[in-house]
Design a protein around this motif. Sequence first.
Motif, PDB file in Angstrom:
ATOM      1  N   TYR A 105     -39.445  -7.915 -32.016  1.00 43.35           N
ATOM      2  CA  TYR A 105     -40.656  -7.676 -32.786  1.00 43.35           C
ATOM      3  C   TYR A 105     -41.899  -7.721 -31.918  1.00 43.35           C
ATOM      4  CZ  TYR A 105     -43.720  -7.990 -36.874  1.00 43.35           C
ATOM      5  OH  TYR A 105     -44.675  -7.760 -37.814  1.00 43.35           O
TER       6      TYR A 105
ATOM      7  N   GLU B  79     -42.782   4.243 -42.027  1.00 43.67           N
ATOM      8  CA  GLU B  79     -42.552   3.809 -43.407  1.00 43.67           C
ATOM      9  C   GLU B  79     -41.080   3.847 -43.750  1.00 43.67           C
ATOM     10  OE1 GLU B  79     -46.225   5.578 -45.712  1.00 43.67           O
ATOM     11  OE2 GLU B  79     -44.437   5.500 -46.996  1.00 43.67           O
TER      12      GLU B  79
ATOM     13  N   ARG C 291     -34.598  -8.484 -44.446  1.00 47.83           N
ATOM     14  CA  ARG C 291     -33.832  -7.260 -44.686  1.00 47.83           C
ATOM     15  C   ARG C 291     -32.591  -7.219 -43.809  1.00 47.83           C
ATOM     16  NH1 ARG C 291     -38.835  -3.164 -45.018  1.00 47.83           N
ATOM     17  NH2 ARG C 291     -39.209  -3.284 -47.264  1.00 47.83           N
TER      18      ARG C 291
ATOM     19  N   GLY D 282     -39.161   1.124 -42.324  1.00 44.61           N
ATOM     20  CA  GLY D 282     -39.538  -0.198 -42.793  1.00 44.61           C
ATOM     21  C   GLY D 282     -40.248  -1.026 -41.739  1.00 44.61           C
TER      22      GLY D 282
ATOM     23  N   TYR E  25     -31.248  -3.556 -46.969  1.00 45.83           N
ATOM     24  CA  TYR E  25     -32.440  -2.743 -47.086  1.00 45.83           C
ATOM     25  C   TYR E  25     -32.076  -1.508 -47.887  1.00 45.83           C
ATOM     26  CZ  TYR E  25     -36.269   0.251 -45.361  1.00 45.83           C
ATOM     27  OH  TYR E  25     -37.341   1.087 -45.240  1.00 45.83           O
TER      28      TYR E  25
ATOM     29  N   ASP F  51     -43.421  -1.231 -41.163  1.00 44.01           N
ATOM     30  CA  ASP F  51     -44.747  -1.734 -41.483  1.00 44.01           C
ATOM     31  C   ASP F  51     -44.704  -3.007 -42.303  1.00 44.01           C
ATOM     32  OD1 ASP F  51     -46.038   1.624 -41.721  1.00 44.01           O
ATOM     33  OD2 ASP F  51     -46.189   0.157 -40.103  1.00 44.01           O
ATOM     34  N   ALA F  52     -43.502  -3.396 -42.718  1.00 48.26           N
ATOM     35  CA  ALA F  52     -43.393  -4.606 -43.533  1.00 48.26           C
ATOM     36  C   ALA F  52     -43.662  -5.833 -42.666  1.00 48.26           C
ATOM     37  CB  ALA F  52     -41.996  -4.698 -44.136  1.00 48.26           C
ATOM     38  N   PRO F  53     -44.095  -6.956 -43.283  1.00 44.68           N
ATOM     39  CA  PRO F  53     -44.332  -8.164 -42.495  1.00 44.68           C
ATOM     40  C   PRO F  53     -43.051  -8.698 -41.859  1.00 44.68           C
ATOM     41  CG  PRO F  53     -44.696  -8.594 -44.836  1.00 44.68           C
ATOM     42  CD  PRO F  53     -44.477  -7.131 -44.694  1.00 44.68           C
TER      43      PRO F  53
ATOM     44  N   VAL G 213     -40.250 -10.284 -43.960  1.00 44.68           N
ATOM     45  CA  VAL G 213     -39.575  -9.305 -44.815  1.00 44.68           C
ATOM     46  C   VAL G 213     -38.576  -8.512 -43.993  1.00 44.68           C
ATOM     47  CG1 VAL G 213     -39.924  -7.233 -46.200  1.00 44.68           C
ATOM     48  CG2 VAL G 213     -41.508  -9.148 -46.402  1.00 44.68           C
ATOM     49  N   GLN G 214     -38.989  -8.090 -42.799  1.00 44.55           N
ATOM     50  CA  GLN G 214     -38.071  -7.318 -41.947  1.00 44.55           C
ATOM     51  C   GLN G 214     -36.856  -8.145 -41.585  1.00 44.55           C
ATOM     52  OE1 GLN G 214     -39.416  -4.751 -38.817  1.00 44.55           O
ATOM     53  NE2 GLN G 214     -41.543  -4.976 -39.428  1.00 44.55           N
TER      54      GLN G 214
ATOM     55  N   HIS H 253     -32.640   2.069 -48.881  1.00 42.27           N
ATOM     56  CA  HIS H 253     -33.314   3.310 -48.486  1.00 42.27           C
ATOM     57  C   HIS H 253     -32.252   4.386 -48.381  1.00 42.27           C
ATOM     58  CE1 HIS H 253     -35.477   6.184 -45.899  1.00 42.27           C
ATOM     59  NE2 HIS H 253     -36.585   5.615 -46.367  1.00 42.27           N
TER      60      HIS H 253
END
Lengths: 582, 359, 327
Positions: free
Chosen positions: B58, B83, B97, B86, B102, B88-90, B93-94, B104
Amino acid sequence: MKKFLSIVLICLALGGVVFAQAKKGPTLRNRDPDTLVFVLAAAPQPLDPNIYTTLNEAQIMREINETLIGMKSDNTFYPILAETIPTIQNGLVSKDGSVYTIKLRKGVKFHNGNPFTADDVVFSFNRILHHPKSSSKSMFSAVLSVVKVDDYTVKITFGKLKDPEYATVALTSWEDRAKYMTASPYGPALNILAHYCSGIEDKETVEAAGADYGTKIVVGTGPYKFVSWPNPQEVQLTRNEAWWGDANTVAFKNIVFRAMSEQPQVNNVLITGEVDMAFNLSKLDIGNLERNGLVITTKPGVTIWYGVFNMNSDLVGQKKNGKLDLSGQYTEGDSTHLRRAIFYSINPVPFIKQVDIFNGYAVPANQMMQPGFLGYVEGAPAGTPFAEFNEKTWYYNKEKAKAEFAMLSPEFRAKLGPESVTLVVGNVTDRVKIANNIKDQVKTTLGFDLIKVVPMVNAQIIQQSKTGDGYDMVVTAWFTPTMDPDYTCIIYGGDSIGTGMNGALYNNDIVNKNIQIGRYSLDRKTREEAYIKVQTQLMTDKPYFPMVYENVLFASHPRVGNLDQAIFKTKLVDIHLLTRLQ
Amino acid sequence: MPALFIGGAGMLSNADIAFVPDQYFRKGSVMFRYIMRRILMLIPVLLGVTFIVFSLMYITPSDPAQMMLGANASPAAYKQMREDMGLDAPFIVQYGRFLFGYKHPVFGYKGLLFGDLGRSYVSNRIIFELILSSFPNTLILSVGALILALLLGIPIGIISATKPYSVADMVFTVFALLGASMPVFWIAMVLIYTFANNLRIFPAIANPRDFLSLVLPIITLSMNSMAIIMRMTRSSMLDVMQQDYIRTARVKGMDEKTVVFKHALRNALIPVVTVAGLQFGSLLGGAVLTEKIFSYPGLGSIMVDAIFQKDTPQILGSVCFVAITFTVINLAVDILYGFIDPRIKSTFSTKKKLVRGNQ
Amino acid sequence: MDKILEIKDLHVHYYSNRRTVRAVNNLSLDMQRGRVLGLVGETGAGKTTLALSILNMISAPQGKIISGSIRFDNTDILGMSNQELRELRGKDIAMIFQDPMTALNPVLTIGEQIAETIFKHEKVSKAEAWSKAEEMLETVGIPGVRAREYPHQFSGGMKQRVVIALSLACNPRLLLADEPTTALDVTIQAQVLDLMRGLIKTNNTSVLFITHSLGLVVENCDEVATMYAGEVVEYGTVKQVFGNPLHPYTKGLLGSLPDYSEGSPRLRPIPGLMPDPTNLPKGCYFSPRCPNVMPQCHELHPENSSIEVHLVKCHQYQENLHVEQSI
């Protein structure tokens, strides 16, 4: 003890004899002679040309999926899946130059027997432009619509954005494109139709395979078909005996692609004969390869190595009232003089000779455009900014450098400490070496160690280049796969600012205008003149300094023939054109 | 941990209490509970490992979305990709996931806890499928290297110990020092240059299907471990040969061969087994360089490529797998230890009766 | 009488750090068959070295038997080949060491350790060797079924009993017992010695009982020899030597035993320390500490003076050959 020593000596002697005997040319060992083993630099991504674009999978995909038209090694176009090349003369291009009518070749079948029709063409282009994972959206962004006329006819319309503001809008469907774009002729139209990313895929197969397409299931119309991908580093293809283009002309029955990232090891396997062809060689050892019987092929390439002066830099840029000058009307200030001083201190010719950088396999660059492209200015014609160019010394000019340096105002000069100009470079050995050479040259010429070399991960350089923060200069390279100047112009087009591609954050109206002319005209003469104007302006303002054009370099087993025809400037090889000599 | 066991066993045997003979041992229950406890310890280990690796991915620069789209992507396409992936998620949250899944249509997966991390960003293959198909290859190399290291290391260690400071011992010591200090990369290149390029005996590319091509990589990989095992055996044997019970064996009139192999070696091998277990762990990891050079399709190559390309799910999956393997190997060594050393074996048993020793 | 062991003029040296340790110096000793000879001396006197020399187990390059002869039952030990020696050890001559805790191999069962000796020296099958091993354990008071257990499952005293069982398994003619009970506590000591006495009597084994405890010598031995600085300085029957100690060292040893008849006694140690074996004094080795030292003691090394079987190495007795037998 004596006995022991004498035994050791005998063993060493024997070993030496065996060693000496053993040096012979590359052998096939017990490899199948009908299989060509080709080395890739890294493990290929999925073999889905509409989505994945790096050189490694490109080499494989080109043999499987064919494009509508193709490009020969002399830069002329020839039809592949299209029956004829559309031109205005033969009426297949509309009068205004924006609509191309492609008549598709009949009787072509995909490797699984499915017929090749217009549906597949529409499907493929839709994929390139609108699939969420596609990486070639930008290259094909000028495509407005691809429409099926009948089973064997397709109409491709090119266009441009109605308003530059729309550049940030994501176009995710044909409807979006219709909404935000308007028809326009597109200069590089044929080039992108020849680019491997527009390889035609079988709609039925791709839709059925879902996420497994590209790794487990791969289907195309080309001379080779996919056999298996047993592990990430090895892909196996076999000749398509039902190829429409006469399978008898395809010399090798099978191809095995092997990914090997360690360059010295690549040299080793070439010498032993375990592989047939490779381009990611350890340049230092080329002589050794030749001595061991390998064939070295080199020709000019389309990679240009260049340096960037950040216009947003206080030291070497162009700022007005403390902010980046985007007007293009540059006033001569201290930073301009420093920029020129550095420019004239550099000489890339020694880099070419340097064994551990280019080892002779490059040519000095006189402009920010590759030779052979439209608008390339040969040599150093008088009365142009290129006049100062010289094959042996490039633009290097010690007196001019010193003169420019002397013109610096005392306050500015006082601000300059040692290593105050930051030069960022990708942390790859060759690039760092080039950067350090530049640093030394500036130091020698100006008598002052001005430059600080900062190696960095390439992705971070791109990130910083979006805003122009944290660096004064960059050393990097650019590769133009379309063989058309428009793609190179991305480097200095005003609309590239903020994408990270325009590292100098250079904006000049003349340049922008002419890029637009070149991009949206079909007439060769018009385009050529436009690009000449672009280059002239660039070499006047000097936001970039071109260094060398790197050659393409391949080593191959002596049993492989027709290398000159098959190897392209883009480092790609038409493997189906290779012949077997032994 | 073995030291604790030996200490414990020692203390117990000094007491004036006789242990109940073998038939009263219920190895089942205590051993089973021990194994269960060790396996449960895997969970915090995996959580820790994934958290650290994920954090590293990260915070380091390099954007998977950028890498997927290539250098000249339009800003719009880039934004869309971020997007979709995924990104852009904090942070939490990532990470969550990755553990729990996740949703999608294109990039979705069921999560680490269900053994599904979706597809690799780079190769688009299903991650665990890739790991499971390449791991056996790495295993072949590592096991081969360990076997070679033991096959050569132990006998040479014994020879060195039985003839300390002789010419043979000196030669072997030098060899051991070289093996331990030469980098894997260098050994590989020397071997390739000699045997592949010049003598043309072995190929330079390794392939799990072709045994001959495995010889060079296995030798390369085993050098370091062999040196360590050799030195360990030597010092352990030297130590054991000084013990009183060796003197007893000689005094009983046993011949030297019996003394060395039956009496001394079994004792000397105990620390060697521990070292071998640890070595196996490092062999699994060290295989990376060897795999890269010999272009061998193992988990090591995949991990290295994944790291360079910031293929986060692939890295996480591979790292978890290696962590699990390493833990299991260590558990196996600890249990094996118990079977080799009878002093440890007793600690796994239950004491049904405590009988005052009748003397 | 029948001599089972005759040692003449034995010299044994150890080499360390370029210094020579003269562990055994010109030692002569005879043992009668079927008798228990106690060998008394302080730590460092050379007792264990002597025992190991009898088995020719002084290991080069650290140590070497320089000269002298050792005859066991009329066989020259020092001239034997390695093969012959291996057959001798454990079968004809057995040895028990001081520390039972480390004398047994921790990874082999005790049954295995006993059975392997039996299997090696006697022509029996492995199964027979095992059952014989179990029998031996029974004779030392350990249940035969426990032969399947490992040393760490036994206490110190039981381990020493196993060691005794091991040493007597092949019924040796000579047993070298090097301080067999020193590491055990007193009650266990008594049990083990009782056991030993019983077994020795049954098999008529000759025993060289090495100890530093005078009390044990009196209880268990027939003859006794005192050893000082690598040589035997006095030898005779227990009655003779303890009843009428001749050598000043022996007198000093006996004198140093606390005598409770005088109320709370003060200890009377022998002044001084045993000499450095790398640097032995000229003349008699005991001369620096001897209360009866004479001038010639520093110059001349004393010879053996024998009074019947009672031998002593001391200048005081050189001329005086007739000594009344004291009671």
